[in-house]
Design a protein around this motif. Structure first.
Motif, PDB file in Angstrom:
ATOM      1  N   SER A 134      22.702 -31.006  -9.940  1.00 49.50           N
ATOM      2  CA  SER A 134      23.233 -30.425  -8.709  1.00 49.50           C
ATOM      3  C   SER A 134      24.687 -30.803  -8.532  1.00 49.50           C
ATOM      4  O   SER A 134      25.161 -31.785  -9.088  1.00 49.50           O
ATOM      5  N   SER A 135      25.411 -30.012  -7.760  1.00 47.69           N
ATOM      6  CA  SER A 135      26.810 -30.305  -7.473  1.00 47.69           C
ATOM      7  C   SER A 135      27.110 -29.856  -6.049  1.00 47.69           C
ATOM      8  O   SER A 135      26.402 -29.023  -5.491  1.00 47.69           O
ATOM      9  N   PRO A 136      28.173 -30.403  -5.451  1.00 47.10           N
ATOM     10  CA  PRO A 136      28.461 -30.091  -4.050  1.00 47.10           C
ATOM     11  C   PRO A 136      29.013 -28.687  -3.871  1.00 47.10           C
ATOM     12  O   PRO A 136      29.550 -28.085  -4.794  1.00 47.10           O
ATOM     13  N   MET A 137      28.857 -28.184  -2.665  1.00 46.48           N
ATOM     14  CA  MET A 137      29.490 -26.935  -2.276  1.00 46.48           C
ATOM     15  C   MET A 137      30.515 -27.285  -1.206  1.00 46.48           C
ATOM     16  O   MET A 137      30.228 -28.054  -0.295  1.00 46.48           O
ATOM     17  N   GLU A 138      31.714 -26.710  -1.327  1.00 42.94           N
ATOM     18  CA  GLU A 138      32.806 -27.054  -0.426  1.00 42.94           C
ATOM     19  C   GLU A 138      33.140 -25.896   0.500  1.00 42.94           C
ATOM     20  O   GLU A 138      33.178 -24.744   0.084  1.00 42.94           O
ATOM     21  N   ALA A 139      33.396 -26.232   1.757  1.00 44.15           N
ATOM     22  CA  ALA A 139      33.796 -25.230   2.738  1.00 44.15           C
ATOM     23  C   ALA A 139      35.263 -24.888   2.558  1.00 44.15           C
ATOM     24  O   ALA A 139      36.095 -25.767   2.371  1.00 44.15           O
ATOM     25  N   ILE A 140      35.577 -23.606   2.572  1.00 50.07           N
ATOM     26  CA  ILE A 140      36.977 -23.184   2.573  1.00 50.07           C
ATOM     27  C   ILE A 140      37.166 -22.223   3.742  1.00 50.07           C
ATOM     28  O   ILE A 140      36.202 -21.659   4.275  1.00 50.07           O
ATOM     29  N   LYS A 141      38.410 -22.052   4.149  1.00 49.53           N
ATOM     30  CA  LYS A 141      38.713 -21.214   5.306  1.00 49.53           C
ATOM     31  C   LYS A 141      38.328 -19.763   5.029  1.00 49.53           C
ATOM     32  O   LYS A 141      38.639 -19.226   3.965  1.00 49.53           O
ATOM     33  N   LEU A 142      37.647 -19.135   5.986  1.00 48.51           N
ATOM     34  CA  LEU A 142      37.274 -17.730   5.848  1.00 48.51           C
ATOM     35  C   LEU A 142      38.438 -16.868   6.311  1.00 48.51           C
ATOM     36  O   LEU A 142      38.678 -16.684   7.503  1.00 48.51           O
ATOM     37  N   THR A 143      39.180 -16.364   5.336  1.00 48.68           N
ATOM     38  CA  THR A 143      40.262 -15.415   5.593  1.00 48.68           C
ATOM     39  C   THR A 143      39.937 -14.138   4.831  1.00 48.68           C
ATOM     40  O   THR A 143      39.050 -14.119   3.966  1.00 48.68           O
ATOM     41  N   ALA A 144      40.658 -13.074   5.127  1.00 46.98           N
ATOM     42  CA  ALA A 144      40.438 -11.815   4.404  1.00 46.98           C
ATOM     43  C   ALA A 144      40.724 -12.009   2.921  1.00 46.98           C
ATOM     44  O   ALA A 144      39.963 -11.540   2.059  1.00 46.98           O
ATOM     45  N   ASP A 145      41.805 -12.721   2.603  1.00 49.65           N
ATOM     46  CA  ASP A 145      42.155 -12.953   1.199  1.00 49.65           C
ATOM     47  C   ASP A 145      41.081 -13.757   0.479  1.00 49.65           C
ATOM     48  O   ASP A 145      40.711 -13.449  -0.660  1.00 49.65           O
ATOM     49  N   ASN A 146      40.580 -14.811   1.122  1.00 51.30           N
ATOM     50  CA  ASN A 146      39.540 -15.624   0.495  1.00 51.30           C
ATOM     51  C   ASN A 146      38.261 -14.828   0.281  1.00 51.30           C
ATOM     52  O   ASN A 146      37.613 -14.924  -0.760  1.00 51.30           O
ATOM     53  N   ALA A 147      37.867 -14.048   1.291  1.00 47.89           N
ATOM     54  CA  ALA A 147      36.644 -13.251   1.176  1.00 47.89           C
ATOM     55  C   ALA A 147      36.741 -12.293  -0.006  1.00 47.89           C
ATOM     56  O   ALA A 147      35.806 -12.185  -0.813  1.00 47.89           O
ATOM     57  N   ILE A 148      37.860 -11.608  -0.133  1.00 50.57           N
ATOM     58  CA  ILE A 148      38.046 -10.660  -1.232  1.00 50.57           C
ATOM     59  C   ILE A 148      38.085 -11.393  -2.569  1.00 50.57           C
ATOM     60  O   ILE A 148      37.490 -10.945  -3.559  1.00 50.57           O
ATOM     61  N   ALA A 149      38.752 -12.546  -2.614  1.00 52.77           N
ATOM     62  CA  ALA A 149      38.866 -13.306  -3.861  1.00 52.77           C
ATOM     63  C   ALA A 149      37.511 -13.756  -4.378  1.00 52.77           C
ATOM     64  O   ALA A 149      37.304 -13.853  -5.593  1.00 52.77           O
ATOM     65  N   TYR A 154      33.587 -10.545  -1.769  1.00 52.39           N
ATOM     66  CA  TYR A 154      33.008  -9.892  -0.594  1.00 52.39           C
ATOM     67  C   TYR A 154      33.883  -8.719  -0.142  1.00 52.39           C
ATOM     68  O   TYR A 154      35.049  -8.614  -0.516  1.00 52.39           O
ATOM     69  N   ALA A 155      33.305  -7.859   0.674  1.00 55.02           N
ATOM     70  CA  ALA A 155      34.057  -6.743   1.243  1.00 55.02           C
ATOM     71  C   ALA A 155      34.625  -7.179   2.594  1.00 55.02           C
ATOM     72  O   ALA A 155      34.006  -7.952   3.317  1.00 55.02           O
ATOM     73  N   VAL A 156      35.806  -6.693   2.926  1.00 56.56           N
ATOM     74  CA  VAL A 156      36.420  -6.940   4.226  1.00 56.56           C
ATOM     75  C   VAL A 156      36.663  -5.588   4.882  1.00 56.56           C
ATOM     76  O   VAL A 156      37.326  -4.729   4.302  1.00 56.56           O
ATOM     77  N   ARG A 157      36.109  -5.409   6.073  1.00 54.29           N
ATOM     78  CA  ARG A 157      36.247  -4.140   6.773  1.00 54.29           C
ATOM     79  C   ARG A 157      36.628  -4.384   8.227  1.00 54.29           C
ATOM     80  O   ARG A 157      36.324  -5.433   8.785  1.00 54.29           O
ATOM     81  N   THR A 158      37.266  -3.387   8.827  1.00 56.03           N
ATOM     82  CA  THR A 158      37.749  -3.500  10.201  1.00 56.03           C
ATOM     83  C   THR A 158      36.986  -2.542  11.093  1.00 56.03           C
ATOM     84  O   THR A 158      36.805  -1.366  10.735  1.00 56.03           O
ATOM     85  N   ASP A 159      36.521  -3.039  12.249  1.00 59.43           N
ATOM     86  CA  ASP A 159      35.769  -2.169  13.161  1.00 59.43           C
ATOM     87  C   ASP A 159      36.725  -1.409  14.080  1.00 59.43           C
ATOM     88  O   ASP A 159      37.956  -1.522  13.974  1.00 59.43           O
ATOM     89  N   SER A 160      36.162  -0.629  14.996  1.00 59.57           N
ATOM     90  CA  SER A 160      36.970   0.221  15.863  1.00 59.57           C
ATOM     91  C   SER A 160      37.838  -0.564  16.839  1.00 59.57           C
ATOM     92  O   SER A 160      38.793  -0.030  17.403  1.00 59.57           O
TER      93      SER A 160
END
Length: 206
Positions: free
Chosen positions: A42-57, A60-66
């Motif tokens: 096993s190995s650790p999982m690290e939290a990183i900041k959820l930004t649009a750039d990070n999500a895409i990297a 994941y998909a990044v979408r904008t609502d109305s």
């Protein structure tokens, strides 16, 4: 019988997998002995900041609502569906892929069995304080000195479950007495942000 690929192709495949896991490269923290006597690394999982750039990297998909709010979600989510999406906070000046102190969970992988009955098992646990898993981008590679195969487990985990795991039978060819290895990991989008795997590995003798 599955064709045997070259060592060069195998190494390229492992390198590509490493890139798809977001470049995480921490060493294993512990080996837990399973019921069948096989050790799971096993190995650790690290939290990183959820930004649009990070999500895409991290796939994941990044979408904008109305209303102009940006959301991160599974890449296969239909247009207009924000059911399993996580809101992205406005930028606060943090750098892309900036890691924060502390772990948000743990991930693991292990190989077991003999020729014709080998399997790979992988999964993760997310700490409750970091929220619930919404979607994940997850891959596993299994390789020996003469062969390579990979598995894509990306998708939606069971809603509300802090633990996810999968098992697959493998048919990676190996020379008797030589090692067969695996590397696993990826990232998990949770209601608390983005959690990145430390790429656990495991090796057994063929």
């Amino acid at each position: 019988m599955k064709s045997v690929r070259s060592i060069r192709n195998m190494l390229v495949g492992v390198a590509v997998l490493g890139l798809s896991l977001g470049g995480a490269s921490s060493s294993a923290l512990a080996s837990d002995v399973q019921d069948d006597g096989t050790s799971a690394v096993s190995s650790p999982m690290e939290a990183i900041k959820l930004t649009a750039d990070n999500a895409i990297a991290y796939g994941y998909a990044v979408r904008t609502d109305s209303d102009g709010q940006q959301w991160a979600m599974d890449a296969g989510t239909p247009d207009g569906d924000f059911t399993h999406a996580v809101p992205i906070a406005e930028e606060s000046g943090a750098s892309t892929r900036d890691r924060v102190v502390g772990n948000c969970g743990s991930s693991w992988v292990y190989l077991s069995g003999k020729e014709g009955y080998r399997s790979v098992y992988t999964g993760y646990d997310i700490q409750p304080k970091f929220g619930l898993p919404v979607s994940h981008v997850w891959s596993v590679a299994v390789y020996s000195s003469i062969d390579f195969e990979s598995f894509d487990f990306s998708g939606l985990p069971a809603w509300g479950a802090e633990r996810w795991f999968e098992t697959r039978f493998i048919d990676t060819q190996v020379i008797e007495g030589l090692p067969i290895s695996t590397i696993a990991g990826g990232s998990v989008l949770t209601t608390g942000g983005l959690c990145v795997s430390g790429s656990p590995t495991d090796t057994i003798t063929g």
